[in-house]
Design a protein around this motif. Structure first.
Motif, PDB file in Angstrom:
ATOM      1  N   ALA A 154      29.618  28.923  44.034  1.00  0.00           N
ATOM      2  CA  ALA A 154      28.866  28.878  42.771  1.00  0.00           C
ATOM      3  C   ALA A 154      27.529  29.604  42.866  1.00  0.00           C
ATOM      4  CB  ALA A 154      28.656  27.424  42.343  1.00  0.00           C
ATOM      5  N   ASP A 155      26.825  29.450  43.986  1.00  0.00           N
ATOM      6  CA  ASP A 155      25.532  30.133  44.131  1.00  0.00           C
ATOM      7  C   ASP A 155      25.706  31.645  44.097  1.00  0.00           C
ATOM      8  OD1 ASP A 155      24.302  27.694  44.321  1.00  0.00           O
ATOM      9  OD2 ASP A 155      24.009  27.766  46.491  1.00  0.00           O
ATOM     10  N   GLY A 156      26.776  32.132  44.705  1.00  0.00           N
ATOM     11  CA  GLY A 156      27.040  33.566  44.696  1.00  0.00           C
ATOM     12  C   GLY A 156      27.294  34.093  43.294  1.00  0.00           C
ATOM     13  N   TYR A 157      28.083  33.360  42.525  1.00  0.00           N
ATOM     14  CA  TYR A 157      28.319  33.775  41.142  1.00  0.00           C
ATOM     15  C   TYR A 157      27.008  33.795  40.361  1.00  0.00           C
ATOM     16  CZ  TYR A 157      33.427  33.644  41.521  1.00  0.00           C
ATOM     17  OH  TYR A 157      34.728  33.910  41.858  1.00  0.00           O
ATOM     18  N   ALA A 158      26.182  32.769  40.554  1.00  0.00           N
ATOM     19  CA  ALA A 158      24.911  32.703  39.824  1.00  0.00           C
ATOM     20  C   ALA A 158      24.001  33.873  40.189  1.00  0.00           C
ATOM     21  CB  ALA A 158      24.226  31.370  40.111  1.00  0.00           C
ATOM     22  N   ARG A 159      23.955  34.233  41.467  1.00  0.00           N
ATOM     23  CA  ARG A 159      23.094  35.344  41.887  1.00  0.00           C
ATOM     24  C   ARG A 159      23.477  36.646  41.200  1.00  0.00           C
ATOM     25  NH1 ARG A 159      24.052  33.381  46.963  1.00  0.00           N
ATOM     26  NH2 ARG A 159      25.312  35.195  47.526  1.00  0.00           N
ATOM     27  N   HIS A 160      24.757  36.779  40.870  1.00  0.00           N
ATOM     28  CA  HIS A 160      25.221  38.023  40.249  1.00  0.00           C
ATOM     29  C   HIS A 160      25.393  37.881  38.742  1.00  0.00           C
ATOM     30  CE1 HIS A 160      25.713  40.228  43.997  1.00  0.00           C
ATOM     31  NE2 HIS A 160      26.066  39.078  44.530  1.00  0.00           N
ATOM     32  N   GLY A 161      24.756  36.846  38.174  1.00  0.00           N
ATOM     33  CA  GLY A 161      24.737  36.685  36.733  1.00  0.00           C
ATOM     34  C   GLY A 161      26.079  36.325  36.128  1.00  0.00           C
ATOM     35  N   LEU A 162      26.909  35.629  36.895  1.00  0.00           N
ATOM     36  CA  LEU A 162      28.254  35.285  36.441  1.00  0.00           C
ATOM     37  C   LEU A 162      28.377  33.767  36.299  1.00  0.00           C
ATOM     38  CD1 LEU A 162      30.168  37.644  38.896  1.00  0.00           C
ATOM     39  CD2 LEU A 162      29.879  38.029  36.441  1.00  0.00           C
ATOM     40  N   ASP A 163      29.089  33.349  35.274  1.00  0.00           N
ATOM     41  CA  ASP A 163      29.343  31.920  35.099  1.00  0.00           C
ATOM     42  C   ASP A 163      30.420  31.419  36.053  1.00  0.00           C
ATOM     43  OD1 ASP A 163      27.491  31.757  33.045  1.00  0.00           O
ATOM     44  OD2 ASP A 163      28.987  32.281  31.513  1.00  0.00           O
ATOM     45  N   GLY A 164      31.277  32.321  36.518  1.00  0.00           N
ATOM     46  CA  GLY A 164      32.377  31.945  37.403  1.00  0.00           C
ATOM     47  C   GLY A 164      33.408  33.048  37.430  1.00  0.00           C
ATOM     48  N   PRO A 165      34.534  32.807  38.067  1.00  0.00           N
ATOM     49  CA  PRO A 165      35.549  33.844  38.210  1.00  0.00           C
ATOM     50  C   PRO A 165      36.314  34.078  36.911  1.00  0.00           C
ATOM     51  CG  PRO A 165      36.365  31.784  39.090  1.00  0.00           C
ATOM     52  CD  PRO A 165      34.926  31.542  38.728  1.00  0.00           C
ATOM     53  N   ALA A 166      36.842  35.279  36.788  1.00  0.00           N
ATOM     54  CA  ALA A 166      37.797  35.570  35.722  1.00  0.00           C
ATOM     55  C   ALA A 166      39.188  35.185  36.217  1.00  0.00           C
ATOM     56  CB  ALA A 166      37.744  37.050  35.367  1.00  0.00           C
ATOM     57  N   PRO A 167      40.137  34.918  35.323  1.00  0.00           N
ATOM     58  CA  PRO A 167      41.497  34.594  35.761  1.00  0.00           C
ATOM     59  C   PRO A 167      42.100  35.744  36.568  1.00  0.00           C
ATOM     60  CG  PRO A 167      41.213  34.097  33.427  1.00  0.00           C
ATOM     61  CD  PRO A 167      39.991  34.862  33.852  1.00  0.00           C
ATOM     62  N   VAL A 168      42.904  35.389  37.586  1.00  0.00           N
ATOM     63  CA  VAL A 168      43.554  36.428  38.381  1.00  0.00           C
ATOM     64  C   VAL A 168      44.643  37.086  37.549  1.00  0.00           C
ATOM     65  CG1 VAL A 168      43.040  35.302  40.562  1.00  0.00           C
ATOM     66  CG2 VAL A 168      45.214  34.837  39.412  1.00  0.00           C
ATOM     67  N   ALA A 169      44.877  38.370  37.834  1.00  0.00           N
ATOM     68  CA  ALA A 169      45.872  39.125  37.079  1.00  0.00           C
ATOM     69  C   ALA A 169      47.288  38.882  37.593  1.00  0.00           C
ATOM     70  CB  ALA A 169      45.553  40.618  37.149  1.00  0.00           C
ATOM     71  N   ALA A 170      47.408  38.531  38.872  1.00  0.00           N
ATOM     72  CA  ALA A 170      48.732  38.269  39.457  1.00  0.00           C
ATOM     73  C   ALA A 170      48.553  37.409  40.697  1.00  0.00           C
ATOM     74  CB  ALA A 170      49.451  39.566  39.810  1.00  0.00           C
ATOM     75  N   PRO A 177      61.950  32.157  47.626  1.00  0.00           N
ATOM     76  CA  PRO A 177      62.055  31.463  46.330  1.00  0.00           C
ATOM     77  C   PRO A 177      62.631  30.056  46.431  1.00  0.00           C
ATOM     78  CG  PRO A 177      62.681  33.750  46.075  1.00  0.00           C
ATOM     79  CD  PRO A 177      62.450  33.533  47.544  1.00  0.00           C
ATOM     80  N   ALA A 178      63.608  29.847  47.312  1.00  0.00           N
ATOM     81  CA  ALA A 178      64.206  28.512  47.439  1.00  0.00           C
ATOM     82  C   ALA A 178      63.239  27.511  48.056  1.00  0.00           C
ATOM     83  CB  ALA A 178      65.480  28.579  48.274  1.00  0.00           C
ATOM     84  N   MET A 179      62.154  27.982  48.653  1.00  0.00           N
ATOM     85  CA  MET A 179      61.189  27.103  49.299  1.00  0.00           C
ATOM     86  C   MET A 179      59.850  27.063  48.569  1.00  0.00           C
ATOM     87  SD  MET A 179      61.844  28.099  53.317  1.00  0.00           S
ATOM     88  CE  MET A 179      60.706  26.880  53.958  1.00  0.00           C
ATOM     89  N   SER A 180      59.670  27.896  47.560  1.00  0.00           N
ATOM     90  CA  SER A 180      58.381  28.001  46.900  1.00  0.00           C
ATOM     91  C   SER A 180      57.972  26.671  46.276  1.00  0.00           C
ATOM     92  CB  SER A 180      58.424  29.078  45.821  1.00  0.00           C
ATOM     93  OG  SER A 180      57.184  29.155  45.144  1.00  0.00           O
ATOM     94  N   VAL A 181      56.701  26.355  46.396  1.00  0.00           N
ATOM     95  CA  VAL A 181      56.181  25.099  45.849  1.00  0.00           C
ATOM     96  C   VAL A 181      55.108  25.360  44.797  1.00  0.00           C
ATOM     97  CG1 VAL A 181      56.688  23.748  47.919  1.00  0.00           C
ATOM     98  CG2 VAL A 181      54.494  24.928  47.736  1.00  0.00           C
ATOM     99  N   THR A 182      54.956  26.617  44.388  1.00  0.00           N
ATOM    100  CA  THR A 182      53.909  26.944  43.427  1.00  0.00           C
ATOM    101  C   THR A 182      54.513  27.496  42.150  1.00  0.00           C
ATOM    102  OG1 THR A 182      51.847  28.149  43.101  1.00  0.00           O
ATOM    103  CG2 THR A 182      53.580  29.304  44.270  1.00  0.00           C
ATOM    104  N   ALA A 183      53.821  27.311  41.069  1.00  0.00           N
ATOM    105  CA  ALA A 183      54.235  27.864  39.781  1.00  0.00           C
ATOM    106  C   ALA A 183      53.003  28.425  39.085  1.00  0.00           C
ATOM    107  CB  ALA A 183      54.912  26.808  38.929  1.00  0.00           C
ATOM    108  N   GLU A 184      52.249  29.231  39.807  1.00  0.00           N
ATOM    109  CA  GLU A 184      51.004  29.773  39.273  1.00  0.00           C
ATOM    110  C   GLU A 184      51.281  30.770  38.141  1.00  0.00           C
ATOM    111  OE1 GLU A 184      48.102  28.652  40.134  1.00  0.00           O
ATOM    112  OE2 GLU A 184      49.011  27.328  41.622  1.00  0.00           O
ATOM    113  N   PRO A 185      50.379  30.861  37.173  1.00  0.00           N
ATOM    114  CA  PRO A 185      50.542  31.882  36.135  1.00  0.00           C
ATOM    115  C   PRO A 185      50.583  33.281  36.748  1.00  0.00           C
ATOM    116  CG  PRO A 185      48.818  30.316  35.553  1.00  0.00           C
ATOM    117  CD  PRO A 185      49.186  30.032  36.974  1.00  0.00           C
TER     118      PRO A 185
END
Length: 387
Positions: A154-170, A177-185
């Motif tokens: 958070a301090d790093g984002y503030a130093r660079h004038g950012l409120d926080g991260p943007a959503p990841v693109a991928a 696939p048969a073992m995957s445990v994530t369903a991220e956007p």
């Protein structure tokens, strides 16, 4: 196109991104790796240009001190007694943030690729208004973990004038696939291609095996923190098992193991992928890279699974039926010698071997890093056109 890879300064988190970085270069794109500590030299050894984004710090020593502090272990003579507050949780993203943003503003990448732990990459992407891609490294990380590490930054984002991260693109999921445990956007599957550094391979790896070979490793971090005590039971099991045990412990001091039986072979640094390709089974700590390399090799595995993301990796292997996970690793050398029975099952249980082979076959047909490059280029160009 220019692609910045933001890598935490540890083998197990940096190395999984190397094949994709090399694929971008092979396709004619410019690549730069931002990291720090010894990881800079290891990146250069992989044939990739790198920049030290936190000169003057020793992330290995700091992280080791933090881990020992968590476990209540005293520091060794000369070791730093405590890790500074916050160091390690964001995997040195805070320490690298300012330099990496400055470098990126001058180099002007079109895309940032980072691991779930390398959230400094997400900060750089937000500061420059370019897309970022998460390159997963195992079974233990989700968007929730990434959000927690961004909170630590958070301090790093503030130093660079950012409120926080943007959503990841991928989100690049390297688990089968048969073992995957994530369903991220925006999840996309990517084949895990083992990269463990180079090395001169011994001739015995290419000779016919007269008995089964079991590769034993604790990765690169755990021997520094815990020594070799987690594999003392393996040496005991070797005394009653008709198999060759290869101790690949990264040059750790083995004196605590006593006199090794004739069927135990200690080795110096050996690329894990090559070692597992010449083995029949493996026993390991449960690090993400080690787990996925064993899955890629189609080997049954015995996973200790203690600490960090290792329990999640061990659980995934156990659910798939291609490995064993002891209920209490500390009891494996107990009076009843339960470790001996686990080693016997590791070598003789055909169901484990079948599931391991099936998993390797599933991984082999996943999109390769070379396949992923044009898709990620298209993603970067399309999002760039929308900025």
């Amino acid at each position: 196109m220019r692609v910045l890879f933001a890598g935490p300064p540890f083998f197990g988190l940096l190395y999984p991104m190397v094949p994709l970085a090399q694929a971008f270069r092979a396709a004619g794109h410019d690549v730069l790796v931002g990291t720090c500590g010894r990881a800079v030299g290891h990146t250069v050894a992989a044939g990739l240009p790198a920049v030290d984004c936190a000169p003057g710090i020793d992330p290995d020593a700091l992280y080791t001190a933090m881990e020992k502090g968590r476990q209540g272990k005293p520091p060794a003579p000369g070791e730093q007694r405590t890790a500074p507050k916050g160091k390690g949780f964001s995997f040195f993203s805070e320490e690298m943030a300012d330099t990496m943003v400055d470098v990126a503003r001058h180099w002007r990448p079109d895309l940032v690729v980072h691991t779930p732990n390398g959230v400094v990459g997400q900060l750089v992407a937000a500061a420059l208004g370019i897309p970022s891609v998460v390159h997963a490294v195992g079974f233990g990380h989700t968007g929730r973990h990434v959000a927690m590490m961004n909170d630590a930054l958070a301090d790093g984002y503030a130093r660079h004038g950012l409120d926080g991260p943007a959503p990841v693109a991928a989100w690049l999921d390297v688990t089968p696939p048969a073992m995957s445990v994530t369903a991220e956007p925006h999840r996309r599957y990517l084949r895990y291609v083992p990269y463990n550094g180079g090395g001169a391979l011994p001739h015995w790896l290419f000779e016919d095996r007269k008995r089964p070979r079991i590769a034993v490793t604790l990765g690169t971090v755990r021997p520094v923190v815990d020594g070799v005590s987690p594999v003392e039971w393996v040496v005991d099991a070797a005394r009653v098992t008709d198999a060759e045990f290869v101790l690949a412990l990264g040059g750790a001091d083995l004196s605590a193991l006593g006199t090794l039986p004739d069927n135990v072979r200690p080795v110096e640094w050996t690329p894990l992928g090559a070692l597992l390709a010449g083995s029949d089974a493996t026993i390991h700590h449960g690090g993400a890279g080690t787990t996925l390399t064993a899955l890629d090799a189609g080997l049954p595995q015995l996973v200790l699974g203690e600490g960090a993301d290792r329990p999640a990796n061990a659980a995934a292997v156990q659910r798939r039926g291609c490995g064993l996970v002891p209920e209490d690793p500390a009891a494996l050398a107990g009076p009843d010698r339960p470790g001996r029975e686990l080693v016997r099952r590791l070598l003789e249980d055909e169901a484990l071997a079948t599931a391991a082979r099936e998993t390797a076959e599933e991984m082999a047909v996943m999109p390769s890093p070379a396949d992923a490059v044009p898709r990620l280029v298209e993603l970067a160009l399309s999002q760039g056109a929308n900025r």
